[in-house]
Scaffold this active site. Structure first.
Site, short mmCIF file in Angstrom:
data_model
loop_
_atom_site.label_atom_id
_atom_site.label_comp_id
_atom_site.label_asym_id
_atom_site.label_seq_id
_atom_site.Cartn_x
_atom_site.Cartn_y
_atom_site.Cartn_z
N GLU A 86 0.85 -1.20 0.00
CA GLU A 86 0.00 0.00 0.00
C GLU A 86 0.88 1.24 0.00
O GLU A 86 2.09 1.15 0.25
CB GLU A 86 -0.93 -0.01 1.22
CG GLU A 86 -2.01 -1.09 1.11
CD GLU A 86 -2.98 -1.15 2.27
OE1 GLU A 86 -4.10 -1.61 2.07
OE2 GLU A 86 -2.62 -0.75 3.39
N ARG A 117 -1.52 9.09 8.86
CA ARG A 117 -1.38 7.65 9.17
C ARG A 117 -0.93 6.87 7.94
O ARG A 117 -1.47 7.04 6.84
CB ARG A 117 -2.72 7.10 9.65
CG ARG A 117 -2.72 5.60 9.87
CD ARG A 117 -4.07 5.13 10.33
NE ARG A 117 -5.07 5.26 9.29
CZ ARG A 117 -5.51 4.24 8.56
NH1 ARG A 117 -5.05 3.02 8.72
NH2 ARG A 117 -6.45 4.46 7.65
N ARG A 164 -1.21 8.71 1.26
CA ARG A 164 -2.58 9.11 0.96
C ARG A 164 -2.84 10.61 0.86
O ARG A 164 -3.65 11.05 0.07
CB ARG A 164 -3.47 8.61 2.10
CG ARG A 164 -3.89 7.25 1.85
CD ARG A 164 -4.82 6.81 2.89
NE ARG A 164 -4.77 5.37 2.78
CZ ARG A 164 -5.26 4.55 3.65
NH1 ARG A 164 -5.84 5.02 4.73
NH2 ARG A 164 -5.19 3.27 3.45
P1 FAD Z 1 -14.49 0.69 15.39
O1 FAD Z 1 -14.16 -0.56 14.70
O2 FAD Z 1 -15.11 1.77 14.58
O3 FAD Z 1 -15.45 0.32 16.57
C1 FAD Z 1 -16.02 1.32 17.38
C2 FAD Z 1 -17.15 0.70 18.16
O4 FAD Z 1 -17.62 1.60 19.15
C3 FAD Z 1 -18.36 0.32 17.33
O5 FAD Z 1 -18.79 -0.93 17.79
C4 FAD Z 1 -19.37 1.40 17.68
O6 FAD Z 1 -20.70 1.00 17.53
C5 FAD Z 1 -19.03 1.63 19.13
N1 FAD Z 1 -19.43 2.91 19.69
C6 FAD Z 1 -19.13 4.16 19.24
N2 FAD Z 1 -19.64 5.08 20.07
C7 FAD Z 1 -20.29 4.41 21.05
C8 FAD Z 1 -21.03 4.81 22.19
N3 FAD Z 1 -21.23 6.10 22.51
N4 FAD Z 1 -21.57 3.84 22.98
C9 FAD Z 1 -21.41 2.52 22.69
N5 FAD Z 1 -20.72 2.09 21.62
C10 FAD Z 1 -20.16 3.03 20.82
N6 FAD Z 1 -7.24 0.30 8.89
C11 FAD Z 1 -6.25 -0.60 8.68
O7 FAD Z 1 -5.29 -0.66 9.44
N7 FAD Z 1 -6.34 -1.45 7.60
C12 FAD Z 1 -7.39 -1.44 6.73
O8 FAD Z 1 -7.43 -2.23 5.80
C13 FAD Z 1 -8.42 -0.48 6.94
N8 FAD Z 1 -9.47 -0.40 6.07
C14 FAD Z 1 -10.50 0.46 6.37
C15 FAD Z 1 -11.63 0.47 5.54
C16 FAD Z 1 -12.70 1.29 5.85
C17 FAD Z 1 -13.90 1.31 4.97
C18 FAD Z 1 -12.65 2.11 7.01
C19 FAD Z 1 -13.79 3.00 7.38
C20 FAD Z 1 -11.52 2.12 7.82
C21 FAD Z 1 -10.45 1.29 7.51
N9 FAD Z 1 -9.31 1.27 8.32
C22 FAD Z 1 -8.31 0.36 8.07
C23 FAD Z 1 -9.28 1.99 9.58
C24 FAD Z 1 -9.66 1.00 10.71
O9 FAD Z 1 -10.63 0.12 10.22
C25 FAD Z 1 -10.20 1.70 11.93
O10 FAD Z 1 -9.36 2.74 12.31
C26 FAD Z 1 -10.29 0.69 13.07
O11 FAD Z 1 -11.09 -0.39 12.67
C27 FAD Z 1 -10.86 1.33 14.30
O12 FAD Z 1 -11.16 0.32 15.22
P2 FAD Z 1 -11.84 0.71 16.58
O13 FAD Z 1 -12.04 -0.56 17.34
O14 FAD Z 1 -11.10 1.81 17.21
O15 FAD Z 1 -13.25 1.33 16.14
C1 SIN Z 2 -7.59 0.39 2.37
O1 SIN Z 2 -7.81 -0.81 2.21
O2 SIN Z 2 -7.31 1.17 1.46
C2 SIN Z 2 -7.71 0.96 3.73
C3 SIN Z 2 -6.46 0.74 4.44
C4 SIN Z 2 -6.36 1.67 5.61
O3 SIN Z 2 -7.18 2.57 5.80
O4 SIN Z 2 -5.40 1.51 6.37
#
Ligand code: FAD
Ligand code: SIN
Length: 549
Positions: free
Chosen positions: A138, A402, A306
């Site tokens: 990437e 990032r 990015r």
């Molecule tokens: P999340 O997975 O967003 O989980 C947050 C949780 O908190 C959810 O369950 C939500 O419902 C809950 N929540 C929020 N507020 C509240 C509240 N007030 N009360 C109760 N529950 C609440 N990163 C990579 O490293 N590699 C990738 O390939 C990649 N691909 C991505 C693709 C997409 C489409 C997106 C959007 C992001 C991607 N990212 C990727 C970034 C990465 O996915 C996120 O930064 C990471 O998953 C965040 O994880 P998290 O557990 O912090 O939050």
């Molecule tokens: C992607 O698959 O392009 C998302 C990867 C990331 O947000 O880290």
């Protein structure tokens, strides 16, 4: 004498209040708010020794983690090295990464991946590599180092972990429960500002419950919904950042919003990402007439970090008045696309776009917030017994931008660090906490205020606080945020809470922190680009805000 302050401004002596309102409340050793990768992996690491509650505002599998496509960055190949991964991270972060954090995370990547493999995550294999796994590439990475499960890595990881969480006898899972606010010593009138748990709204019944816990973790994800166009799920409303800030935590680097260069442009596609791995496997960005444009912007062309690719697309779209640009990988054979990108291939095909024959229309969209609640190497915040893990935290790993696929890695490494820190101290007894008081509020008369303000906020954030910024536009946004803030505060003080109201309240506060941070940075660095300050200052300084300072 301590006093309880009600939402509408009245107050009572704490002693009167406690005798009147104290009732039984659920008590846990650890309360985890959020069921993304950060929340679920932490729950599993604690559950053999602690009684854990996971609350999540929608269903267990809603959030950004399940949508992750590209994969998880880690040094798994003999041709790669920890130093090169660290260097790529620091280069992308444009002077603002904390080198200690970057080294810590990258050195702990291998055990984090091994743990996921041991849980049963089905990463894509490749017998020809020394690791036995297929590693993709990437933007900004000097090597192939992204381990993945085809193009649905997040889904594979989250399904594996969720099945274990559901089956674990020490984990209580409360879906459809949105945390409203943390319960802290400051709010209870204590001298020490410790966290004791949280209030949460049961979104199905409208009841507010008090959850007491020795340790509380914000694992609430990002804030992409502050923008009109985003790759993020509906859950990404900055709740953890806002709750942490209200509880007394510092926030840092909120101006650094990452716009993913390639979100599918189609009237019927709701926020569908076209993974950076498509460019990693040879995808070329083109104008509508088929001209390749990235080499004119950066020597690394499509594989530049990015911020550079997103700004180049924004520049070309604005200059030429385009609705979108195109990502072309049609030179790869069909079987290759179906094997590496089955989700993207079938989603595009369902919308009439055959990526094996034609380019994919794409636009940039808000994707990731690099800033958040300031934490240390154990995931601890400024408030004792409160941790923040995952996208809601600002650990120092990402700096001003990032590096792709470093986010899931950060979730894993810091959930492990937080678990160690929590397990190092035996949980004491919980104190009795006051219940949520609804006696002085009524039913809302006009929900239109909420929906109107949501739409207005997201539109002006997109228009005024986007990829390219000016001071004038930021000031316009700030003025509007102040008006929204007043209206929402009044609404919150007088009416029963709903999930839409709570999310809007958090979005407005998060937007305010983003705009204030952007206004305070008098340079362009990483993801923050200002036409009024196009140069980069010699010294890189993080933006840090302290509540009530
Ligand atoms: P999340 O997975 O967003 O989980 C947050 C949780 O908190 C959810 O369950 C939500 O419902 C809950 N929540 C929020 N507020 C509240 C509240 N007030 N009360 C109760 N529950 C609440 N990163 C990579 O490293 N590699 C990738 O390939 C990649 N691909 C991505 C693709 C997409 C489409 C997106 C959007 C992001 C991607 N990212 C990727 C970034 C990465 O996915 C996120 O930064 C990471 O998953 C965040 O994880 P998290 O557990 O912090 O939050
Ligand atoms: C992607 O698959 O392009 C998302 C990867 C990331 O947000 O880290």
């Amino acid at each position: 004498m301590f006093q309880i302050f009600f939402r509408n401004g009245t107050n009572l002596l704490l002693s009167e209040y406690i005798t009147e309102r104290m009732a039984s409340m659920p008590q846990f050793d650890v309360l985890i708010i959020g069921s993304g990768l950060a929340g679920l992996s932490l729950a599993l690491k604690l559950a053999s020794q602690r009684k854990v509650a996971v609350i999540t505002k929608k269903s267990l599998l809603e959030g950004a983690s399940v949508l992750a496509q590209g994969g998880i960055a880690a040094v798994l190949s003999k041709e790669d090295s920890l130093n090169e991964h660290i260097q790529d991270t620091l280069t992308a972060g444009d002077g603002l990464c904390d080198p200690t954090t970057a080294s810590y995370v990258i050195e702990h990547a291998r055990p984090a991946i091994d743990w996921l493999i041991a849980q049963g995550v089905p990463f894509s294999r490749d017998a020809s590599t020394d690791s036995g796994y297929h590693l993709t590439r990437e933007g900004g990475h000097s090597h192939r180092r992204i381990i993945h499960a085809a193009d649905a890595t997040g889904h594979a990881v989250q399904e594996t972990l969720a099945s274990k969480v559901i089956a674990h006898p020490n984990i209580t899972l409360l879906e459809q429960h949105i945390a409203i606010d943390l319960i802290t010593g400051k709010k209870l009138g204590h001298r020490h500002n410790q966290c004791y748990g949280a209030y949460a709204l049961n979104c199905l019944t409208g009841e507010v419950i008090t959850i007491a816990a020795h340790d509380t973790i914000l694992a609430t994800g990002g804030a992409g919904k502050v923008y009109l166009y985003t790759t993020n799920p509906d859950t990404a409303t900055g709740d953890g950042i806002a709750m942490g800030w209200r509880a007394g935590c510092r926030v840092s680097n909120m101006e650094f919003i990452q716009f993913h260069p390639t979100c599918l442009y189609h009237p019927h596609a709701k926020s569908f990402l076209i993974s950076e791995a498509v460019r990693g496997e040879g995808g070329i960005l083109k104008l509508p007439d088929g001209t390749r444009f990235m080499p004119a912007h950066d020597d690394r062309a499509e594989l530049a970090p990015r911020d550079i690719v997103a700004r180049a697309i924004d520049f070309e779209m604005k200059k030429r008045g385009l609705d979108c640009v195109y990502l072309d990988i049609s030179h790869q054979p069909l079987h290759f696309l179906q094997e590496h990108f089955p989700t993207i291939y079938s989603r595009c095909l369902s919308l009439g776009i055959d990526m094996a024959r034609q380019p994919i229309p794409v636009v940039p969209a808000a994707h990731y917030i690099c800033g958040g609640i300031v934490t240390d190497l154990h995931g601890r915040t400024d408030v004792p017994n409160l941790y923040a893990v995952g996208e809601t935290a600002c650990t120092g790993l990402h700096g001003a931008n990032r590096l792709a696929s470093n986010s899931l890695l950060e979730c894993m490494v810091f959930s492990n660090a937080a678990a160690h820190s929590i397990l190092a101290t035996p949980p004491g007894p919980s104190i009795q906490l006051p219940q949520w008081d609804e006696s002085l509020v009524t039913d809302a008369d006009e929900d239109i205020i909420i929906s109107h303000n949501w739409a207005e906020l997201r539109q002006f954030m997109w228009d005024y606080v986007g990829i390219v910024r000016t001071t004038k536009r930021l000031e316009r946004a700030q003025h509007r945020i102040r008006l929204l803030h007043e209206e929402i505060y009044e609404y919150y003080a007088n009416f029963h809470v709903s999930s839409d109201l709570l999310e809007l309240r958090n979005l407005v506060l998060t937007a305010d922190l983003i705009v204030q941070s952007a206004l305070s940075r008098h340079e362009s660095r990483g993801l923050h680009y200002s036409k009024d300050y196009p140069g980069t200052l010699p010294m890189a300084v993080p933006t840090v805000f302290i509540p009530n300072a």
